[in-house]
Design a protein around this motif. Structure first.
Motif, short mmCIF file in Angstrom:
data_model
loop_
_atom_site.label_atom_id
_atom_site.label_comp_id
_atom_site.label_asym_id
_atom_site.label_seq_id
_atom_site.Cartn_x
_atom_site.Cartn_y
_atom_site.Cartn_z
N THR A 41 10.27 23.59 26.85
CA THR A 41 10.53 24.68 25.77
C THR A 41 10.94 23.84 24.44
N SER A 60 13.72 30.10 25.57
CA SER A 60 13.20 30.40 26.82
C SER A 60 12.79 31.68 27.12
N GLU A 107 4.88 28.01 30.30
CA GLU A 107 5.69 27.01 31.03
C GLU A 107 5.46 27.22 32.47
#
Ligand code: ATP
Ligand code: MG
Length: 157
Positions: A41, A60, A107
């Motif tokens: 992040t 995030s 991610e």
């Protein structure tokens, strides 16, 4: 094709983020891999800041499907940490992000590797000490390879 960079501290990660931002085309998928707290992040914040997004805006996306930031280009920020089955992502129409106009960061991308476009930039981040990180960039096609060529040519300091 791959490229390895080791950075010292948050400032080192920020600088690498700026260098990557300068090398990104308008449309790209960037997958981030690394353990909890590796710095995925933080790295997205660093790239997005250089692309004109207020870095506080970049948080995030673990508990939402996707964040959308408007920088000089559209930026989508996804996280597949909580996805148990890649089919969940398909059902949510996630693949559309990989073709959307703009930069899509994801991610934990290895969890949905089968859904990613064939040409994407994979970035593995490993903590080599509390504050130092090793970045492993891997290109899987001509577009991502061009980014690595650009990054390799950008000055280290
Ligand atoms: N050089 C560095 N680069 C990035 N983060 C660093 C560095 N040195 C220390 N850190 C710290 O490591 C942590 C990275 O957190 P971050 O939320 O970016 O990780 P993450 O990989 O996204 O984790 P998660 O898997 O929970 O999403 C932060 O607390 C940050 O301050
Ligand atoms: Mg994260």
């Amino acid at each position: 094709m791959s490229l390895v960079r080791t950075v010292a501290g948050l400032a080192g990660t920020e600088k690498l983020g700026r260098q990557l931002a300068a090398c990104l085309p308008r449309q790209m998928t960037v997958g981030l891999v690394g353990t909890l707290g590796a710095g995925k992040t933080f790295f997205v914040q660093s790239v997005a800041a250089e692309l004109g997004v207020d870095r506080e805006e970049v948080v995030s996306p673990t508990f939402v499907l996707c964040h959308h930031y408007q920088g000089r280009v559209p930026i989508f920020h996804l996280d597949s940490y909580r996805i148990k089955d890649p089919e969940e992502f398909v059902a949510l129409g996630i693949e559309e992000y990989f073709e959307a106009d703009g930069i899509t960061f994801i991610e934990w991308s290895d969890r949905i590797v089968g859904l990613l476009p064939s040409d994407y930039l994979r970035i593995q981040i490993d903590a080599i000490s509390e504050v130092n990180r090793q970045f492993n960039f891997t290109a899987s096609g001509p577009k991502s390879a061009e980014i690595l060529n650009c990054l390799a040519a950008s000055t280290v300091d």
